[in-house]
Design a protein around this motif. Structure first.
Motif, PDB file in Angstrom:
ATOM      1  N   ASP A  83     -14.724 -59.420  75.278  1.00  0.00           N
ATOM      2  CA  ASP A  83     -14.614 -60.873  75.406  1.00  0.00           C
ATOM      3  C   ASP A  83     -15.569 -61.609  74.474  1.00  0.00           C
ATOM      4  O   ASP A  83     -15.256 -62.692  73.971  1.00  0.00           O
ATOM      5  CB  ASP A  83     -14.884 -61.269  76.861  1.00  0.00           C
ATOM      6  N   ASP A  84     -16.753 -61.037  74.234  1.00  0.00           N
ATOM      7  CA  ASP A  84     -17.774 -61.727  73.455  1.00  0.00           C
ATOM      8  C   ASP A  84     -17.669 -61.474  71.957  1.00  0.00           C
ATOM      9  O   ASP A  84     -18.524 -61.922  71.186  1.00  0.00           O
ATOM     10  CB  ASP A  84     -19.164 -61.303  73.946  1.00  0.00           C
ATOM     11  N   VAL A  85     -16.645 -60.747  71.522  1.00  0.00           N
ATOM     12  CA  VAL A  85     -16.546 -60.388  70.106  1.00  0.00           C
ATOM     13  C   VAL A  85     -15.631 -61.321  69.331  1.00  0.00           C
ATOM     14  O   VAL A  85     -16.007 -61.887  68.312  1.00  0.00           O
ATOM     15  CB  VAL A  85     -16.038 -58.931  69.950  1.00  0.00           C
ATOM     16  N   ALA A  86     -14.400 -61.497  69.823  1.00  0.00           N
ATOM     17  CA  ALA A  86     -13.431 -62.287  69.073  1.00  0.00           C
ATOM     18  C   ALA A  86     -12.305 -62.729  69.986  1.00  0.00           C
ATOM     19  O   ALA A  86     -12.155 -62.238  71.109  1.00  0.00           O
ATOM     20  CB  ALA A  86     -12.864 -61.466  67.909  1.00  0.00           C
ATOM     21  N   GLU A  87     -11.519 -63.661  69.501  1.00  0.00           N
ATOM     22  CA  GLU A  87     -10.320 -64.100  70.206  1.00  0.00           C
ATOM     23  C   GLU A  87      -9.118 -63.484  69.520  1.00  0.00           C
ATOM     24  O   GLU A  87      -9.006 -63.502  68.293  1.00  0.00           O
ATOM     25  CB  GLU A  87     -10.226 -65.625  70.179  1.00  0.00           C
ATOM     26  N   PHE A  88      -8.208 -62.914  70.319  1.00  0.00           N
ATOM     27  CA  PHE A  88      -7.055 -62.209  69.772  1.00  0.00           C
ATOM     28  C   PHE A  88      -5.768 -62.977  70.037  1.00  0.00           C
ATOM     29  O   PHE A  88      -5.667 -63.710  71.027  1.00  0.00           O
ATOM     30  CB  PHE A  88      -6.942 -60.815  70.400  1.00  0.00           C
ATOM     31  N   PRO A  89      -4.775 -62.789  69.176  1.00  0.00           N
ATOM     32  CA  PRO A  89      -3.473 -63.389  69.448  1.00  0.00           C
ATOM     33  C   PRO A  89      -2.874 -62.808  70.720  1.00  0.00           C
ATOM     34  O   PRO A  89      -2.949 -61.596  70.955  1.00  0.00           O
ATOM     35  CB  PRO A  89      -2.637 -62.993  68.220  1.00  0.00           C
ATOM     36  N   ALA A  90      -2.281 -63.653  71.530  1.00  0.00           N
ATOM     37  CA  ALA A  90      -1.704 -63.192  72.792  1.00  0.00           C
ATOM     38  C   ALA A  90      -0.624 -62.143  72.548  1.00  0.00           C
ATOM     39  O   ALA A  90      -0.490 -61.185  73.315  1.00  0.00           O
ATOM     40  CB  ALA A  90      -1.132 -64.376  73.565  1.00  0.00           C
ATOM     41  N   SER A  91       0.123 -62.291  71.469  1.00  0.00           N
ATOM     42  CA  SER A  91       1.215 -61.356  71.188  1.00  0.00           C
ATOM     43  C   SER A  91       0.699 -59.933  70.986  1.00  0.00           C
ATOM     44  O   SER A  91       1.340 -58.959  71.411  1.00  0.00           O
ATOM     45  CB  SER A  91       1.978 -61.809  69.939  1.00  0.00           C
ATOM     46  N   THR A  92      -0.471 -59.799  70.380  1.00  0.00           N
ATOM     47  CA  THR A  92      -1.049 -58.472  70.149  1.00  0.00           C
ATOM     48  C   THR A  92      -1.460 -57.820  71.465  1.00  0.00           C
ATOM     49  O   THR A  92      -1.159 -56.647  71.713  1.00  0.00           O
ATOM     50  CB  THR A  92      -2.275 -58.570  69.226  1.00  0.00           C
ATOM     51  N   VAL A  93      -2.145 -58.573  72.306  1.00  0.00           N
ATOM     52  CA  VAL A  93      -2.600 -58.039  73.587  1.00  0.00           C
ATOM     53  C   VAL A  93      -1.412 -57.703  74.477  1.00  0.00           C
ATOM     54  O   VAL A  93      -1.418 -56.680  75.177  1.00  0.00           O
ATOM     55  CB  VAL A  93      -3.549 -59.044  74.280  1.00  0.00           C
ATOM     56  N   ILE A  94      -0.405 -58.542  74.458  1.00  0.00           N
ATOM     57  CA  ILE A  94       0.813 -58.256  75.233  1.00  0.00           C
ATOM     58  C   ILE A  94       1.441 -56.952  74.762  1.00  0.00           C
ATOM     59  O   ILE A  94       1.915 -56.150  75.573  1.00  0.00           O
ATOM     60  CB  ILE A  94       1.815 -59.424  75.107  1.00  0.00           C
ATOM     61  N   ALA A  95       1.411 -56.708  73.460  1.00  0.00           N
ATOM     62  CA  ALA A  95       1.970 -55.462  72.917  1.00  0.00           C
ATOM     63  C   ALA A  95       1.187 -54.256  73.440  1.00  0.00           C
ATOM     64  O   ALA A  95       1.793 -53.228  73.794  1.00  0.00           O
ATOM     65  CB  ALA A  95       1.929 -55.491  71.390  1.00  0.00           C
ATOM     66  N   TRP A  96      -0.157 -54.352  73.517  1.00  0.00           N
ATOM     67  CA  TRP A  96      -0.954 -53.248  74.069  1.00  0.00           C
ATOM     68  C   TRP A  96      -0.520 -52.929  75.499  1.00  0.00           C
ATOM     69  O   TRP A  96      -0.317 -51.768  75.856  1.00  0.00           O
ATOM     70  CB  TRP A  96      -2.446 -53.611  74.105  1.00  0.00           C
ATOM     71  N   LEU A  97      -0.397 -53.988  76.297  1.00  0.00           N
ATOM     72  CA  LEU A  97      -0.086 -53.809  77.719  1.00  0.00           C
ATOM     73  C   LEU A  97       1.343 -53.341  77.940  1.00  0.00           C
ATOM     74  O   LEU A  97       1.602 -52.492  78.802  1.00  0.00           O
ATOM     75  CB  LEU A  97      -0.346 -55.116  78.471  1.00  0.00           C
ATOM     76  N   MET A  98       2.270 -53.883  77.161  1.00  0.00           N
ATOM     77  CA  MET A  98       3.676 -53.482  77.311  1.00  0.00           C
ATOM     78  C   MET A  98       3.858 -52.010  76.930  1.00  0.00           C
ATOM     79  O   MET A  98       4.645 -51.291  77.545  1.00  0.00           O
ATOM     80  CB  MET A  98       4.568 -54.365  76.442  1.00  0.00           C
ATOM     81  N   TYR A  99       3.101 -51.560  75.930  1.00  0.00           N
ATOM     82  CA  TYR A  99       3.225 -50.181  75.472  1.00  0.00           C
ATOM     83  C   TYR A  99       2.694 -49.188  76.500  1.00  0.00           C
ATOM     84  O   TYR A  99       3.212 -48.070  76.631  1.00  0.00           O
ATOM     85  CB  TYR A  99       2.480 -50.015  74.139  1.00  0.00           C
ATOM     86  N   THR A 100       1.660 -49.591  77.244  1.00  0.00           N
ATOM     87  CA  THR A 100       0.994 -48.641  78.149  1.00  0.00           C
ATOM     88  C   THR A 100       1.328 -48.838  79.623  1.00  0.00           C
ATOM     89  O   THR A 100       1.007 -47.982  80.444  1.00  0.00           O
ATOM     90  CB  THR A 100      -0.540 -48.767  78.002  1.00  0.00           C
TER      91      THR A 100
END
Length: 419
Positions: A83-100
């Motif tokens: 959380d303290d490093v950077a802000e990520f695009p929602a689409s990327t994080v959704i891809a991580w979760l959808m894949y796993t």
């Protein structure tokens, strides 16, 4: 190592946890790369454990995490705490979760995204067993759609959520056993902040850093209750007398009710808390199975109140661990040693002071005499950096007294902890 099956190597790499170590290990040889792809069960990206995260751009970090996750199959544990490093695009994080999500059993999630990612919507209706969310926002919970049929442990930390959605979230977890609620931002429409939670399966709840007018918990199976650093006007537990462990630490509460039928209580741990002793004792007096009682840095509502150890010895016959902190106010000792009943089953005694005086060693000696089967005594003390000659003399006298006392109790182990 060449003789090890790839499945075993996968299990070994899964115990590494940290993604950096897993990535390095996967470059060892073809067999280890195969183990990472097909038999890796757990992966962790944590900014605290991986300083190099701070030395690369957010885009590079995003690519690194994406490539690492997408090279795995059957991932069961995923931890992304950045959380303290950077802000990520929602689409990327959704891809991580959808894949796993279909194989994921444990998710520890603390990621800033733009826009917000609805974790419940993505991970609901799956086989998730442990879910820990931090610095997230939860809105519009729909128990029928965002259901977690296998979830046993839920840990929202610094999460923005309404009281209604929090209760609906518990409803969406029919097998929930453990709840850790840390510093939530409770959104309320009314002036009075009230939280009412209900879970028939909940066994353990930990609540930290919360400020409410009313907190009401209905839990028929609750066994562990721990409140820490909370400000409450009313806390009420509605259950069926299954509570075994009750701990309260640095809590301000006007009305505390943990139920009438608490005969199964085994541990009562109270510290940094103001109590009305007669009322508190009445609340726990039926707990004949009590094994540990800890009253530490406790302030008494009435300065003349005395904790009667005679009553404790009679009412808690199975008590084997007693912890008391010494405090003398205006010549009044709050732990009275009147009576003749011994604490027969007490084998561990913890005693401490905040301000030491010559009476402390006498108090220790009197308590030792009341515990004939004692095996271990732990003495906690607070020592200031700048000590006067008088303070040094008191500490020296106390040390000499304990040395003489321990010659009398050779079978008792002595341990000192100073701060």
């Amino acid at each position: 190592m060449e003789q090890l099956p790839v499945e075993v190597i996968g299990n070994i790499l899964s115990r590494f946890g940290g993604a950096r170590d897993v990535i390095i290990a996967s470059t060892t040889c073809k067999k280890w790369r195969e183990a990472c792809r097909k038999h890796l069960h757990a992966l962790s990206f944590n900014s605290n454990d991986f300083p190099p995260y701070r030395d690369i751009t957010p885009r590079q970090l995003e690519i690194l995490i994406t490539q690492t996750i997408f090279q795995t199959t059957g991932l069961q544990g995923l931890s992304v705490l950045i959380d303290d490093v950077a802000e990520f695009p929602a689409s990327t994080v959704i891809a991580w979760l959808m894949y796993t999500r279909e194989t994921l059993r444990r998710l520890f999630y603390n990621v800033r995204t733009s826009p917000h990612v609805n974790i419940l919507e993505i991970c609901g209706r799956q086989k998730m067993e442990i879910l820990a969310l931090a610095h997230n926002s939860i809105t519009g919970v729909e128990p029928n759609f965002q259901r977690f049929p296998c979830l046993k442990s839920l840990s929202p930390s610094h999460v923005s959520i309404s009281a209604l959605d929090l209760n609906l979230l518990l409803t969406a977890c029919p097998k929930l056993e453990s709840l850790e609620l840390i510093s939530p931002e409770i959104a309320m429409s009314d002036a009075q902040v009230t939280v009412e939670l209900s879970s028939p399966t909940l066994k353990s709840i930990y609540v930290e850093a919360i400020s409410l007018d009313k907190f009401m918990l209905e839990a028929d199976s609750i066994e562990r209750l721990h409140l820490r650093d909370c400000a409450l006007e009313l806390f009420e537990l509605i259950g069926k007398g299954t509570l075994k462990y009750f701990k309260i630490d640095d809590v301000s509460v006007i009305h505390l009710d943990i139920g009438e039928n608490i005969n199964d209580l085994e541990v009562v741990d109270v510290s940094n808390f103001t109590i009305i002793w007669p009322k508190f004792y009445q609340m726990i007096s039926g707990s004949l199975r009590l094994k540990k009682l800890r009253l530490w840095d406790v302030a008494f509502d009435d300065e003349d109140e005395v904790v009667d150890l005679e009553t404790i010895a009679i009412c808690f016959p199975q008590l084997n661990h007693l912890a008391l902190s010494y405090e003398l106010r205006d010549g009044v000792m709050h732990y009275g040693l009147e009576g003749s009943s011994n604490l027969e089953n007490v084998t561990v005694l913890e005693l401490g002071w905040t301000v030491i005086n010559d009476l402390f060693s006498h108090w220790v000696e009197d308590l030792l005499e009341r515990c004939p089967n004692l095996r271990k005594i732990i003495i906690f003390g607070s020592i200031s950096e700048s000590k006067s000659h008088e303070e040094c003399q008191i500490l020296a006298n106390f040390t000499s007294s304990i040395v003489r006392l321990m010659r009398k109790y050779m079978n008792v182990e002595v341990q000192f902890e100073y701060e």
